[in-house]
Every structure is written in structure tokens, then in C-alpha cells.
Design an enzyme around this catalytic site. Structure first.
Site, PDB file in Angstrom:
ATOM      1  CG  ASP A   6      -1.806   1.195   1.300  1.00  0.00           C
ATOM      2  OD1 ASP A   6      -2.472   1.478   0.302  1.00  0.00           O
ATOM      3  OD2 ASP A   6      -1.822   1.872   2.341  1.00  0.00           O
TER       4      ASP A   6
ATOM      5  CG  ASP B 299      -6.581   0.564   0.325  1.00  0.00           C
ATOM      6  OD1 ASP B 299      -6.684   1.442   1.207  1.00  0.00           O
ATOM      7  OD2 ASP B 299      -5.512   0.299  -0.248  1.00  0.00           O
TER       8      ASP B 299
ATOM      9  CB  THR C   2      -2.010   5.503  -1.883  1.00  0.00           C
ATOM     10  OG1 THR C   2      -1.968   4.080  -1.794  1.00  0.00           O
ATOM     11  CG2 THR C   2      -3.230   6.012  -1.144  1.00  0.00           C
ATOM     12  CB  THR C   3       1.041   2.744  -5.478  1.00  0.00           C
ATOM     13  OG1 THR C   3       0.831   2.094  -4.229  1.00  0.00           O
ATOM     14  CG2 THR C   3       2.428   2.429  -5.973  1.00  0.00           C
TER      15      THR C   3
END
Length: 535
Positions: A68, A402, A101-102
Site C-alpha cells: 500500500d 481500501d 495511493t501508489t
């Protein structure tokens, strides 16, 4: 012979030539871009279903295994101020969308690389910044046009989008089981017609060690991690009357600064008798109200429940759950639809709530109390998450969060788009076409923005062990022929219609990636000096 130029001539020659930056701002900008790109490269390998995991070791020796982006960056020791901006960017994406988020950091890194090339060509940072802003607006327009509306009643589509998010996690094998739980949990706490947001505080995730992730269950009711405080009291109560109290059932204590000195046995006996009378009075009031399940908030200054109180409550057959954390009180009140009772005077029958069953159950290697069949319950739900060890449990918790955020995105903005790098390639193609119609330096900025978008499909292909150049070229050709939903199928290692593979994601995730990444890149480009303060 020396020719002396006038100031006007020098100004004209500067205006007509390429933009020349002073050396210090150039160095600062270059340093910022390099630091930010280093952060993006660090987490690039963790993108997608075939992405690698990172093992993070804390200073105290605690280990975390995750892929994550937000978690990795949060725990990374970053010192450069520009690199910290990318950590904040990942955090902002986590708050806004909860997923991607990446991707947002990788896109920001690619945009900075594109900006660096434009700066080397002599284009002014402000022009690049404005060009990127226009390109971001155009990109969101392209994404909106290729999205498909979704109804919250269409559970199948919601499950598909939650599965897409979970497929890139450590717990991808359990995606088919966790996705319906996430969808069901969100739909239980909202009104699909009226609500445009989800308060994830209404979904309580309780982590219990033992068993496997497959043992995770959605509980329509309340679960307390602690067992009942009773020694010989009841462990199962039907038709329960529940009271939530915020006062202690233990003898009062003097202030911290005071001491009571007891010199003889008679005085000692009197103190004990008073304590007994005090506790007995409270227990009598509990019995009088008809309460048979008591929830006691944790106390800092003294024990919430004394041994004598437990003994008396056992006698009146009242089940007790003690040491309930202060932050859990709001959730409990919302679930039971009750108000906490702050003093004995307010402990009345009308302040109690009823439930069909309260029982102590075995979960893993420990026992917990479960309340089910609550009359007139609030819109809340509990997920009991299981895991064989602490690392798996923590990662399952992050992955489930998530998945819940993905469903929240669909509640906010009810539209879906294809995944697997399809939207990014579509943006790259459409922006490159649009750049042909733009005149001046902005055309370069649009073209650079379009090329930077290809970093997502390129990274997905790279992480899956495919040839990135060959894959992106083929993907570009398929999109040029009108296959807007064509993406990289990581499982098959080929390019297919990604919608047929059920790889979908919320529109809000993609739009917030582009908006937030371009805003951060614009901020970094406009910095031309770093000033240290006195303190």
C-alpha cells in the site's frame, strides 16, 4: 574593436533567445525534482496485481509487510522537503479516494521527469505549470466521457470494483470473499437514494488473531473484544435490557494529594461497611431498573468495577462488560440507539435498550461478547476480521479499508471506468491529438503530459514481467483503433478488453490521481529557493 551594446539591445536579445534561468533556482528545482523522483521510483515496483511487497522495519524492530503506497511512504524516513510533498500527496489521495495511493506518486514522478525535460529546453516553469493545469482539466474531461454510470443497487458492479482494488494486495486470494463483505457493509450504513458520502466510522473493523482471513464475517450487531467480567454470572442472556454507564461501580477514592490513615480495626470495619453500602446501593438501582446487561466505560482514576461489585452483579444475574474505551462509546451509542448514563440518578428503565440475545462466544483463542437482534438499531455494522498472524491481520485490515474506500468513491461519484492502464493510454492518445490543435509552447506541455501518463501501463507491464515498450505500443495501437476499454491483463500476460475481465475502478480514483498529482508538480515547479528559518 569593441562594440558596446545598449541595454535595450541586450533586453531584446534576451527576449528573443530561450529562457535562461539563474543558476541557483535551477539547482534548487533540479534537486527538488530528483528527490521527488527518487520517492516515486522507490514504490514503483509495488504497483498492480503483480507488484512486489515491501518489508518495513521500524526502529523498535517491528516489521510491516505491505504494498500500500500510503503505508510505505508514511513509514519511510524522508528528510528532503520536496520528497515530503510526495508523502503528503499520497496521504491526500488516501483521504480523498482511499485507493490509488501508489499510482498518484508514480504519476507525479513521471510528470516531474517530463517537466525537467521541458526546463532543459528553456521553457519557463510558470508556462509549464499552466500548461500542466490545462492538460489536467482536459484529462478529467476525457475520463468523464469514457466513464459509465453505476447504480448502488447494482451490487455486481460494486463487487467488481472492490475486487479490482483487493487483487493488488497481499490478501488477493481472498478478494472474492472480502469484496461482498465490503459492499454489504457500506450499503448497510447508507441510504442509497439520499446519501452522497459514507462515514467509515460507522463500519467498525475488529481484528481478532486466530483462524484465517476466510473466517472474516460481517456482524449485524455489536461485538466487544473483551469477555464478560462476571465470575459466576450468566454467559448468555435472551431478551436483554442493556445499560451503558459512564460511572464506576467501585468505592470512591480521595484526590491524588490526600491520604486516609486508618488507625484501628473499628475504623477499618466502618470504611469497609461504607464501601459495601455504596456498591450495594448502585447494584440495587441496577436491579430495580430491570437491567440485565451492563456496559461499563473504562476509568482512568480508579477501577471501573470492584470485585465486590462483580460478586453482587453475579447474584442478580446481570452480565457485565467492563473497560469499554472512550472512543468506542460513540459507535456503541449509535448502534444501540441509546445515550450513555453518566450518573446513578439517571439509571432509569427508559434509558435502557433491548436486544434479543447477548452471549459470550469463542473467537479464535479468546472469548468475546456479541449482541444481536438489537431493537431499533442505528445504521452501523461490525466486521470481525481474522488472520493467522499479526502481519497478515494488519495487511488484511489495510486492504479491507481500501475496498471500503472504493465503494465510498462510488457513493460520492456514481461512475465506473476500465482499469488495467486503459484510462491512462486513452488520455495519452487524446491529449496528443489535442496538442496538435494548440499553438505555441503549450503544445509541448500537453505532449509531455500525455507521454507522462503512459507511466502507469508501462509500470504495470514491467511488474508483470512483460516487455513494457512492446506492451504500451500494442496498447496504443488498439486504442487508436477505437478500443477505449483495452488494457493490460496481468493474469494472462496479454492485452484484452479489460471490462470482460471485470477490472473496473471508480472514476473518482482516477480523477483525483490526476488532479492531486498535477497540483503537487505545479507546486514543486514554482519553488526556486529553499529558505531555512532561524528556529
Amino acid at each position: 574593436m569593441t562594440i558596446v551594446k545598449s541595454a535595450g539591445d541586450m533586453y531584446k536579445s534576451q527576449r528573443s533567445g530561450p529562457y535562461k534561468d539563474k543558476s541557483k533556482p535551477t539547482d534548487i528545482r533540479s534537486s527538488n525534482i530528483t528527490a521527488a523522483k527518487a520517492v516515486a521510483d522507490a514504490i514503483r515496483t509495488s504497483l498492480g496485481p503483480r507488484g512486489m511487497d515491501k518489508m518495513i522495519q521500524a526502529g523498535n524492530g517491528e516489521v510491516t509487510i505491505t504494498n500500500d503506497g500510503a503505508t510505505i511512504l508514511q513509514q519511510m524516513n524522508v528528510t528532503h522537503p520536496a520528497a515530503k510533498m510526495l508523502v503528503e500527496l499520497s496521504k491526500a489521495q488516501d483521504i480523498e479516494a482511499g485507493d490509488g495511493t501508489t499510482s498518484v506518486v508514480i504519476v507525479a514522478g513521471a510528470l516531474l521527469e517530463a517537466a525537467e525535460k521541458l526546463l532543459q529546453r528553456g521553457i519557463h516553469p510558470t508556462i509549464i505549470s499552466d500548461g500542466f493545469q490545462e492538460a489536467a482539466i482536459k484529462s478529467i474531461e476525457i475520463l468523464t466521457n469514457m466513464s459509465a454510470p453505476v447504480q448502488l443497487t447494482d451490487k455486481e458492479s460494486l463487487i467488481k470494483s472492490a475486487s479490482t482494488s483487493l487483487n493488488s494486495k497481499v490478501v488477493s486470494q481472498q478478494a472474492s470473499m472480502l469484496s461482498p463483505i465490503a459492499v454489504e457493509a457500506v450499503l448497510k450504513v447508507i441510504n442509497p437514494i439520499r446519501d452522497t458520502n459514507v462515514d467509515l466510522k460507522d463500519i467498525k473493523v475488529i481484528k481478532k488473531l486466530g483462524g484465517t482471513v476466510e473466517d472474516t464475517e460481517l456482524i449485524d450487531g455489536l461485538v466487544f473484544t473483551q469477555k464478560a467480567a462476571n465470575i459466576n454470572g450468566p454467559k448468555k442472556i435472551e431478551k436483554a435490557k442493556i445499560g451503558l454507564i459512564q460511572f464506576c461501580i467501585s468505592p470512591p477514592k480521595p484526590d491524588m494529594d490526600h491520604n486516609i490513615i486508618v488507625s484501628d480495626y473499628a475504623a477499618m470495619d466502618r470504611v469497609l461497611r461504607e464501601e459495601r453500602e455504596y456498591i450495594l446501593n448502585i447494584v440495587k438501582q441496577v436491579k430495580k431498573s430491570g437491567c440485565n446487561v451492563l456496559l461499563v466505560q473504562k476509568s482512568i482514576l480508579r477501577d471501573a468495577l470492584s470485585d465486590l461489585a462483580v460478586h453482587f452483579l453475579d447474584k442478580i444475574k446481570c452480565m457485565v462488560v467492563k473497560d469499554i474505551e472512550r472512543e468506542d462509546i460513540e459507535f456503541i451509542c449509535k448502534t444501540l440507539n441509546c445515550r450513555p448514563i453518566a450518573s446513578l440518578d439517571h439509571f432509569l428503565p427508559e434509558h435502557l435498550v433491548t436486544a434479543d440475545l447477548v452471549e459470550e462466544v469463542q473467537t479464535g483463542d479468546s472469548r468475546s461478547v456479541k449482541i444481536s437482534g438489537i431493537h431499533n438499531p442505528g445504521r452501523t455494522v461490525t466486521i470481525l476480521l481474522r488472520g493467522s498472524n499479526k502481519l497478515v491481520l494488519e495487511e488484511a485490515d489495510r486492504s479491507l479499508h481500501d475496498a471500503l474506500c472504493v465503494i465510498r468513491c462510488l457513493v460520492k461519484n456514481r461512475a465506473l471506468i476500465a482499469g488495467g492502464g486503459a484510462p491512462e493510454i486513452e488520455i495519452a492518445l487524446k491529449l496528443a491529438d489535442y496538442a496538435q490543435t494548440v499553438t505555441g509552447v503549450e503544445a509541448y506541455c500537453f505532449r509531455a503530459f500525455a507521454q507522462a501518463m503512459e507511466v502507469i501501463p508501462s509500470t504495470l507491464a514491467e511488474n508483470a514481467g512483460l516487455n513494457p515498450i512492446q506492451t504500451v505500443t500494442e496498447l496504443r495501437n488498439r486504442h487508436a483503433d477505437g478500443g477505449a476499454t483495452t488494457g493490460i491483463n496481468v493474469r494472462k500476460g496479454a492485452i484484452t478488453n479489460i471490462l470482460e475481465e471485470n477490472v473496473v475502478q471508480p472514476l473518482l480514483v482516477s480523477t483525483s490521481i490526476i488532479t492531486l498529482a498535477s497540483e503537487t508538480v505545479r507546486s514543486i515547479l514554482k519553488i526556486d529557493d529553499i529558505v531555512n528559518t532561524l528556529k
